[in-house]
Design a protein around this motif. Structure first.
Motif, PDB file in Angstrom:
ATOM      1  N   ASN A   1       9.268  13.331  -1.061  1.00  0.00           N
ATOM      2  CA  ASN A   1       8.390  12.318  -0.465  1.00  0.00           C
ATOM      3  C   ASN A   1       7.676  11.476  -1.518  1.00  0.00           C
ATOM      4  O   ASN A   1       7.307  10.332  -1.254  1.00  0.00           O
ATOM      5  CB  ASN A   1       7.346  12.981   0.449  1.00  0.00           C
ATOM      6  N   TYR A   2       7.459  12.061  -2.678  1.00  0.00           N
ATOM      7  CA  TYR A   2       6.736  11.373  -3.759  1.00  0.00           C
ATOM      8  C   TYR A   2       7.575  10.240  -4.327  1.00  0.00           C
ATOM      9  O   TYR A   2       7.085   9.135  -4.554  1.00  0.00           O
ATOM     10  CB  TYR A   2       6.426  12.402  -4.836  1.00  0.00           C
TER      11      TYR A   2
ATOM     12  N   GLY B   1       2.011   1.265  -3.025  1.00  0.00           N
ATOM     13  CA  GLY B   1       0.684   1.301  -2.405  1.00  0.00           C
ATOM     14  C   GLY B   1       0.437   2.493  -1.512  1.00  0.00           C
ATOM     15  O   GLY B   1      -0.193   2.368  -0.463  1.00  0.00           O
ATOM     16  N   THR B   2       0.940   3.646  -1.914  1.00  0.00           N
ATOM     17  CA  THR B   2       0.753   4.853  -1.104  1.00  0.00           C
ATOM     18  C   THR B   2      -0.028   5.905  -1.891  1.00  0.00           C
ATOM     19  O   THR B   2       0.392   7.055  -2.013  1.00  0.00           O
ATOM     20  CB  THR B   2       2.123   5.418  -0.669  1.00  0.00           C
ATOM     21  N   ASP B   3      -1.169   5.496  -2.418  1.00  0.00           N
ATOM     22  CA  ASP B   3      -1.976   6.412  -3.242  1.00  0.00           C
ATOM     23  C   ASP B   3      -2.399   7.655  -2.483  1.00  0.00           C
ATOM     24  O   ASP B   3      -2.434   8.745  -3.047  1.00  0.00           O
ATOM     25  CB  ASP B   3      -3.229   5.691  -3.747  1.00  0.00           C
ATOM     26  N   VAL B   4      -2.761   7.480  -1.212  1.00  0.00           N
ATOM     27  CA  VAL B   4      -3.227   8.638  -0.444  1.00  0.00           C
ATOM     28  C   VAL B   4      -2.123   9.679  -0.337  1.00  0.00           C
ATOM     29  O   VAL B   4      -2.311  10.847  -0.691  1.00  0.00           O
ATOM     30  CB  VAL B   4      -3.718   8.210   0.954  1.00  0.00           C
ATOM     31  N   GLN B   5      -0.963   9.243   0.132  1.00  0.00           N
ATOM     32  CA  GLN B   5       0.137  10.196   0.278  1.00  0.00           C
ATOM     33  C   GLN B   5       0.487  10.830  -1.063  1.00  0.00           C
ATOM     34  O   GLN B   5       0.737  12.036  -1.157  1.00  0.00           O
ATOM     35  CB  GLN B   5       1.375   9.489   0.846  1.00  0.00           C
ATOM     36  N   ASP B   6       0.540  10.001  -2.111  1.00  0.00           N
ATOM     37  CA  ASP B   6       0.987  10.502  -3.409  1.00  0.00           C
ATOM     38  C   ASP B   6      -0.036  11.425  -4.060  1.00  0.00           C
ATOM     39  O   ASP B   6       0.327  12.418  -4.695  1.00  0.00           O
ATOM     40  CB  ASP B   6       1.313   9.323  -4.336  1.00  0.00           C
TER      41      ASP B   6
END
Lengths: 395, 395
Positions: free
Chosen positions: B203-204, B210-215
């Motif tokens: 997923n990383y 722009g997916t800082d939260v998920q990452d």
């Protein structure tokens, strides 16, 4: 890690331009809708018209509860519940930030509650009764109310601002469109981000050992906020910055970072007294209190946690735990300042006059005296309040 | 960040000794229960007896589907669905790891499906039909199946191992007691942790910006696994280590780290061919493939993501991105080795004989050729397989 339940059934619809899904969502519950909103900013940004257009096309019968206050008041809750009972409302649609959603939650429950709305609030977390179904459209990244079952309601007559909540108050569906936060001004953007940071910090600093998952998730969410708030302040229309703040706000308080870590929060009970007595912006109160609370709580027994906070959240390179801890606190303080938050109580119109009374109530309304990370008595609360009177330096 | 839905309604009961809650949970659905389990390890640890005691006291009528394989086979699914139909089973209780839960999910759906179970699997993620309610008791921290709607089923006759899933297959309630993993041996503990790491890594490494939260959540969960797996290997009864691995496994694949980040996974499609042809342990296959895939995918365009992985997950101090990236890959490889995972294909009985055939199927069964972080064609897959024949060095 302590035993916990995690059961968060809110259906999150995250992203751009998804209001076309609203009719199908509402139709699950019925056609009579109470729309709840605040001071009219949703009209300015055109969101009110967009929502009403969907409701009109869908043949909804719409009632309105407008003017929900930034610290929502029990009088407003009463007014909403009265409409719901009189008009047999099927579903509540909250359009706004955490205050609007909190108000809508308690309206939803108060409608089903036999008795006065304030008596329901006074049950705190013990209310077991039902509530009308609630759908939300979020317009501010801050409280996380869009995906949890809690609410905070103020009673200015009694100087009380109290948390309440129940399983039945959990939103059924929440629409999270970051575009709806583009118009949020710098002050509210910063205050909202401080609120998110505070939720993460409150859950991070608990006494339970062995909670690496919760804590490393918290650290990650904090880093996301620290990175993206300044971007949103500089470029209010930056979609990804707003998206990261919005999703961080939701995850910061949906149970993810607090599950398995019982114990009382420290700064929220103190802040609730500041805004109960002075009606200040919640996130600003938290930003002012948190670094001073940290300084109070830092000692030889707690230093490891504060050092982890410094290393893992702020990338502090200092290796000596106590020194690193102090640098971490300073970085948090400086960060809030850089975001434009007034960092002393006098700047928000608060002086020492009511410190005794507020300190007493902070103890009375919470369990911080026994269950906080570092137990806080009245003298401690007053000491923390006093430290907020002037600029601080922690290193 | 892309638009996404997040709606994960599984009721998680996390922690010690909560089986007394089982009767109330099952009674919501009915008295006829199919208990699904694997090779009997739940009998060795006494869990089977504890569960049966609860069911007996509760007056349940119990049917059994025993012997679910580590890579669960469609024949077993058929057998389970036949029992459910014949006996009018009300609810399925899966007691085991991801394989058992995956099998139970597809049994639950196949019972409601008119047609052969393999045709249901072949619908992949498009199955819209119903399923029997499923309750799980997890005994292995690995797949995350306990809180998601996916399942992987093997058909040895056709050398196919395919992912499938539907909303209806999501477990209603999952009991997560870390004590049930105390007896998991070193090999399976390490393989399970590698599986968790792989879900986070898959997923990383996506193309969405722009997916800082998920990452940052992924990074935090990876750090938790990296810290706690070696503790669990050394002290199998360490509750907190087992608890962190278990909760990390659940959160790694419940949508939290993948939402808003579309695109194909890279290593899973390749690994599915290894275990479809050779029936190896899934997590071990992933551990072998991942560092070699990373080396293949690392280039001037992707270096930033790999450097972030090195800095934020492995605390690599090297500042030059390409050098840091290589150190990060090496650290992952060394970590798997330290956990006792065989890190070459020959060690698990695989040579180059079927590389062509497996590479072709990896492309045919997935969208890695177009949608992966770095698109992979047959030659690329074969190159990655070939790199797994011998020990590697990445720095």
């Amino acid at each position: 890690m302590e035993n916990f339940d995690f059961h968060v059934t809110t259906d999150i619809r995250f992203g751009k331009d998804r209001l076309a899904e609203l009719p199908e969502v509402l139709n699950q519950y019925g056609k009579k809708v109470l729309i709840v909103y605040g001071g009219g900013s949703i009209k300015k940004i055109g969101l009110y018209d967009k929502v009403m257009e969907q409701l009109k096309t869908n043949g909804n019968e719409v009632f309105e509860l407008a003017g929900v206050e930034p610290n929502p008041r029990v009088e407003t809750v009463r007014r909403g519940a009265e409409i719901c009972r009189k008009e047999n409302v099927d579903v509540i649609l909250a359009v706004g930030g955490g205050s609007t959603i909190d108000c809508a939650k308690v309206v939803a429950a108060a409608t089903k509650f036999e008795g006065d709305a304030w008596d329901l609030v006074l049950q705190r977390r013990k209310y077991q009764g039902g509530a009308l179904p609630l759908v939300t459209i979020l317009t501010l990244a801050a409280t996380g109310s869009e995906m949890n079952s809690g609410a905070v309601i103020s009673n200015l007559a009694t100087h009380q601002k109290l948390g309440t909540g129940s399983k039945s108050m959990l939103p059924k569906v929440s629409f999270l469109d970051p575009q709806n936060t583009f118009s949020v001004n710098k002050y509210q953007t910063a205050a909202g981000s401080a609120d998110i940071m505070s939720h993460l910090i409150e859950n991070y600093f608990k006494r339970t050992e062995g909670t690496d998952v919760q804590d490393s998730v918290s650290e990650g969410l904090m880093r996301s906020v620290i990175k993206n708030c300044p971007i949103a302040l500089k470029y209010p229309d930056d979609y990804d910055a707003r998206a990261n703040l919005m999703w961080a706000s939701t995850l910061a308080l949906n149970g993810l970072t607090g599950s398995g870590k019982p114990g009382a929060w420290s700064c929220h009970p103190m802040e609730h007294e500041l805004s109960a007595f002075y009606d200040i912006t919640h996130g600003v109160g938290l930003a002012i209190l948190t670094p001073r609370w940290m300084e109070y709580a830092l000692n030889d027994e707690t230093v490891d946690k504060f050092a982890s906070f410094a290393w893992n959240v702020w990338n502090v390179e200092e290796k000596v735990p106590m020194l690193a801890a102090r640098i971490g606190i300073q970085k948090l303080y400086d960060y809030f300042k850089t975001c434009g938050i007034p960092m002393t109580l006098p700047e928000v119109g608060i002086n020492e006059e009511k410190f005794d009374e507020m300190a007493k109530q902070a103890i009375d309304h919470s369990t911080i005296k026994t269950d906080a990370f570092v137990p806080l008595d009245e003298a401690a609360v007053k000491e923390i309040f006093t430290a907020c009177l002037t600029e601080s330096s922690f290193e």
